[in-house]
Design an enzyme around this catalytic site. Structure first.
Site, PDB file in Angstrom:
ATOM      1  N   THR A  86      40.832 -11.469  30.992  1.00  0.00           N
ATOM      2  CA  THR A  86      40.123 -12.726  30.682  1.00  0.00           C
ATOM      3  C   THR A  86      41.175 -13.826  30.572  1.00  0.00           C
ATOM      4  OG1 THR A  86      40.181 -12.034  28.343  1.00  0.00           O
ATOM      5  CG2 THR A  86      38.106 -11.725  29.513  1.00  0.00           C
ATOM      6  N   GLU A 153      39.953  -5.098  21.083  1.00  0.00           N
ATOM      7  CA  GLU A 153      41.124  -4.222  20.984  1.00  0.00           C
ATOM      8  C   GLU A 153      42.258  -4.974  20.283  1.00  0.00           C
ATOM      9  OE1 GLU A 153      41.486  -0.936  21.576  1.00  0.00           O
ATOM     10  OE2 GLU A 153      43.323  -1.488  20.546  1.00  0.00           O
ATOM     11  N   ARG A 156      49.087  -3.539  20.368  1.00  0.00           N
ATOM     12  CA  ARG A 156      50.189  -4.403  20.795  1.00  0.00           C
ATOM     13  C   ARG A 156      50.952  -3.710  21.904  1.00  0.00           C
ATOM     14  NH1 ARG A 156      53.049  -4.040  15.204  1.00  0.00           N
ATOM     15  NH2 ARG A 156      52.234  -1.971  15.619  1.00  0.00           N
ATOM     16  N   GLU A 157      51.247  -4.438  22.957  1.00  0.00           N
ATOM     17  CA  GLU A 157      52.079  -3.855  23.999  1.00  0.00           C
ATOM     18  C   GLU A 157      53.406  -3.439  23.373  1.00  0.00           C
ATOM     19  OE1 GLU A 157      52.333  -6.551  27.348  1.00  0.00           O
ATOM     20  OE2 GLU A 157      50.156  -6.729  27.385  1.00  0.00           O
ATOM     21  N   LYS A 209      38.172 -11.082  16.786  1.00  0.00           N
ATOM     22  CA  LYS A 209      39.371 -10.958  17.630  1.00  0.00           C
ATOM     23  C   LYS A 209      40.080 -12.310  17.768  1.00  0.00           C
ATOM     24  CE  LYS A 209      42.368  -9.468  20.515  1.00  0.00           C
ATOM     25  NZ  LYS A 209      43.468  -8.619  20.144  1.00  0.00           N
ATOM     26  N   CYS A 265      48.295 -12.604  25.268  1.00  0.00           N
ATOM     27  CA  CYS A 265      47.112 -12.848  24.426  1.00  0.00           C
ATOM     28  C   CYS A 265      47.144 -14.169  23.654  1.00  0.00           C
ATOM     29  CB  CYS A 265      46.929 -11.695  23.453  1.00  0.00           C
ATOM     30  SG  CYS A 265      46.485 -10.161  24.288  1.00  0.00           S
TER      31      CYS A 265
HETATM   32  P1  NAD Z   1      45.422  -6.501  32.813  1.00  0.00           P
HETATM   33  O1  NAD Z   1      45.479  -7.661  33.711  1.00  0.00           O
HETATM   34  O2  NAD Z   1      46.645  -5.682  32.546  1.00  0.00           O
HETATM   35  O3  NAD Z   1      44.300  -5.470  33.351  1.00  0.00           O
HETATM   36  C1  NAD Z   1      43.036  -5.844  33.811  1.00  0.00           C
HETATM   37  C2  NAD Z   1      42.641  -4.898  34.924  1.00  0.00           C
HETATM   38  O4  NAD Z   1      41.251  -5.079  35.224  1.00  0.00           O
HETATM   39  C3  NAD Z   1      43.390  -5.139  36.235  1.00  0.00           C
HETATM   40  O5  NAD Z   1      44.058  -3.951  36.630  1.00  0.00           O
HETATM   41  C4  NAD Z   1      42.270  -5.508  37.229  1.00  0.00           C
HETATM   42  O6  NAD Z   1      42.511  -5.034  38.548  1.00  0.00           O
HETATM   43  C5  NAD Z   1      41.064  -4.817  36.598  1.00  0.00           C
HETATM   44  N1  NAD Z   1      39.752  -5.320  37.033  1.00  0.00           N
HETATM   45  C6  NAD Z   1      39.381  -6.564  37.411  1.00  0.00           C
HETATM   46  N2  NAD Z   1      38.069  -6.578  37.748  1.00  0.00           N
HETATM   47  C7  NAD Z   1      37.595  -5.329  37.563  1.00  0.00           C
HETATM   48  C8  NAD Z   1      36.307  -4.706  37.726  1.00  0.00           C
HETATM   49  N3  NAD Z   1      35.231  -5.394  38.128  1.00  0.00           N
HETATM   50  N4  NAD Z   1      36.194  -3.387  37.460  1.00  0.00           N
HETATM   51  C9  NAD Z   1      37.245  -2.672  37.042  1.00  0.00           C
HETATM   52  N5  NAD Z   1      38.483  -3.207  36.850  1.00  0.00           N
HETATM   53  C10 NAD Z   1      38.654  -4.513  37.100  1.00  0.00           C
HETATM   54  O7  NAD Z   1      44.813  -7.036  31.443  1.00  0.00           O
HETATM   55  P2  NAD Z   1      45.034  -6.442  29.961  1.00  0.00           P
HETATM   56  O8  NAD Z   1      46.312  -6.942  29.399  1.00  0.00           O
HETATM   57  O9  NAD Z   1      44.752  -4.983  29.971  1.00  0.00           O
HETATM   58  O10 NAD Z   1      43.869  -7.187  29.181  1.00  0.00           O
HETATM   59  C11 NAD Z   1      42.508  -6.840  29.335  1.00  0.00           C
HETATM   60  C12 NAD Z   1      41.701  -7.503  28.235  1.00  0.00           C
HETATM   61  O11 NAD Z   1      42.108  -6.987  26.962  1.00  0.00           O
HETATM   62  C13 NAD Z   1      41.894  -9.022  28.141  1.00  0.00           C
HETATM   63  O12 NAD Z   1      40.684  -9.603  27.764  1.00  0.00           O
HETATM   64  C14 NAD Z   1      42.918  -9.176  27.030  1.00  0.00           C
HETATM   65  O13 NAD Z   1      42.818 -10.414  26.387  1.00  0.00           O
HETATM   66  C15 NAD Z   1      42.523  -8.058  26.100  1.00  0.00           C
HETATM   67  N6  NAD Z   1      43.611  -7.561  25.251  1.00  0.00           N
HETATM   68  C16 NAD Z   1      44.872  -7.404  25.775  1.00  0.00           C
HETATM   69  C17 NAD Z   1      45.887  -6.905  24.968  1.00  0.00           C
HETATM   70  C18 NAD Z   1      47.283  -6.716  25.510  1.00  0.00           C
HETATM   71  O14 NAD Z   1      48.201  -6.508  24.714  1.00  0.00           O
HETATM   72  N7  NAD Z   1      47.501  -6.785  26.808  1.00  0.00           N
HETATM   73  C19 NAD Z   1      45.627  -6.569  23.622  1.00  0.00           C
HETATM   74  C20 NAD Z   1      44.326  -6.726  23.138  1.00  0.00           C
HETATM   75  C21 NAD Z   1      43.333  -7.225  23.962  1.00  0.00           C
END
Ligand code: NAD
Length: 435
Positions: A86, A153, A156-157, A209, A265
């Protein structure tokens, strides 16, 4: 139990793998064919400590599989999680929900009338998105037997697996008792370790969140501004942070002064929250200020490096140690390196950089940088070195060796990993934040 995780990114792959570790049968679906091929070949597409072994273990146990489309999955999942990106929508700063809504359409085509499935938004989504997801699915597939839940979620990475397996709390929101039952069953292993489970409405869960991330970003920005004042008045921000952090009402965490927050984030979530708040006529001015202060701070960090190099980096080599937005990840999203390095290059510097894992990602975003094989190659001939990411291997530099290879012994430590008193003994000219 059986679930599908839509998105095999930092959140989807980690949480899918951890659910498999809990004993759930999991399919991670991602349309990125390269990513899924690598996973089928046993290659983990992201750097996250411990993930490699856990994925292999659960694949071998037959609990974790991968697919490029939901249409390849049996329609018998207890829950389908949406864990897609997002990112910021560039036109207006709102969260870009196109991936979430596409996922909702994919789910509508997947659901069948005689099997109940919970559709769970795990992505960070603006308040009201869960209801919109429900509408999209109902309109496209009126016979589907489903309910929507929000389950943000908080991992933390860099410490994602521990965070998922031993979280401070789990938050979920839904109007449906049946969906709540499924959510509780999925998280049952966490009940055993007495993890607090906070059940709310959809809206409160979505809001939790954003409120959490906005609060943490505010805490960081607060200590950063205190650090700037510490420099002016001769105080030490680390002592001040300890002095206030031991107050239980304040807490010790997120009081490390630095170059400003970045990452995948905080920047996008604080912005999206302020946009929603403005639109609803209830602006959150404190968070608007945090965003502004943080953006300006990140941009100003290059000036500190230039000042340390006698006010001029034109034609000089500058060594950058660390480019990932934090240690133990290869994630470059909104990393402070993306502000500092181009500003140094614009001032005429020749940037030589080293990062233990993020250089491949960083090279796509930072043209003109010389990427080196280790720290000392980055330091070679440099007139100034700057620590941007506090990787462990930068915490015990060999300053004699560094001094030999550098053009001048100058270190700008934007993460405060060294003590000024210790650095005074090394012969380095040393500057840090708020001390
Ligand atoms: P990311 O970009 O690493 O992963 C997203 C994945 O979704 C990509 O691999 C993409 O190809 C896939 N995707 C897109 N459209 C799709 C569909 N229709 N069906 C299936 N897969 C699809 O993103 P992320 O860091 O994993 O973040 C995902 C969400 O979690 C975001 O909203 C983010 O804000 C939230 N979040 C992230 C973290 C973090 O530390 N990265 C922590 C908490 C929450």
């Amino acid at each position: 139990m059986k679930i599908v995780m839509l998105g095999a990114g930092y959140v989807g792959l980690v949480s899918g793998t951890c659910f498999a570790e809990f004993g759930v049968t999991v399919t991670c679906v991602d349309p990125d064919e390269g990513k899924i091929k690598r996973l089928h070949d046993g290659i983990i597409p992201i750097f996250e400590p411990g993930l490699d072994a856990l994925v292999k273990k659960n694949v071998a146990a037959g609990r974790l599989t991968f697919a490029t489309s939901l249409s390849q999955c049996e329609p018998d999942a207890d829950a389908v999680f949406i864990a897609v990106g997002t990112p910021t929508r560039h036109e207006d700063g709102h969260a870009d929900l196109s991936y979430v809504y596409q996922a909702a359409k994919d789910i509508a085509a997947y659901l069948i009338p005689d099997h109940f499935t919970v559709v769970v938004t795990k992505s960070t989504v603006p308040i009201g998105t869960g209801r919109e997801v429900e509408k999209i699915i109902r309109a496209a597939n009126p016979q589907a037997d489903f309910a929507v839940a929000s389950n943000p979620e908080f991992l933390r990475e860099g410490s994602a697996i521990g965070d998922f397996m031993r979280p401070d709390r789990v938050v979920f929101g839904t109007d449906s008792d049946k969906a709540a039952e499924v959510m509780r069953a999925l998280y049952r292993p966490l009940y055993l370790i007495e993890t607090p489970i906070v059940q709310t409405t959809l809206e409160s869960s979505e809001m939790t969140k954003y409120a959490g991330n906005a609060f943490l970003a505010t805490k960081i920005t607060f200590i950063n501004e205190i650090a700037d004042l510490c420099e002016k008045v001769g105080a030490n921000v680390q002592d001040v942070a300890r002095g206030i952090g031991l107050d239980g009402r304040i807490g010790k965490k997120f009081l490390h002064a630095g170059p400003g927050y970045g990452g995948s984030c905080f920047p996008k979530d604080t912005l999206a929250l302020t946009k929603t708040a403005q639109e609803k006529g209830s602006p959150i001015r404190i968070v608007e200020t945090v965003i502004d202060v943080n953006n300006k701070r990140k941009k100003a960090m290059a000036d500190r490096v230039i000042a340390a190099a006698d006010g001029n980096v034109k034609g000089k080599k500058v060594a950058v140690l660390g480019v990932a937005f934090k240690p133990n990840t290869d994630d470059m999203r909104d990393s402070v390196a993306l502000d500092v390095i181009p500003a140094l290059q614009k001032a005429g510097a020749l940037v030589q950089a080293f990062d233990p894992v993020a250089m491949k990602e960083a090279a796509k975003l930072l043209p003109g940088v010389v990427w080196t094989k280790d720290t000392y190659e980055a330091l070679a001939g440099a007139s100034v070195a700057v620590i941007l990411t506090e990787w462990n291997e930068f915490r015990a530099l060999d300053f004699k060796r560094a001094q030999k290879v550098m053009a001048a012994p100058v270190l700008v430590d934007l993460r405060n990993i060294y003590k000024p008193a210790d650095m005074a003994k090394t012969g380095f000219s040393y500057s840090s934040i708020g001390r």
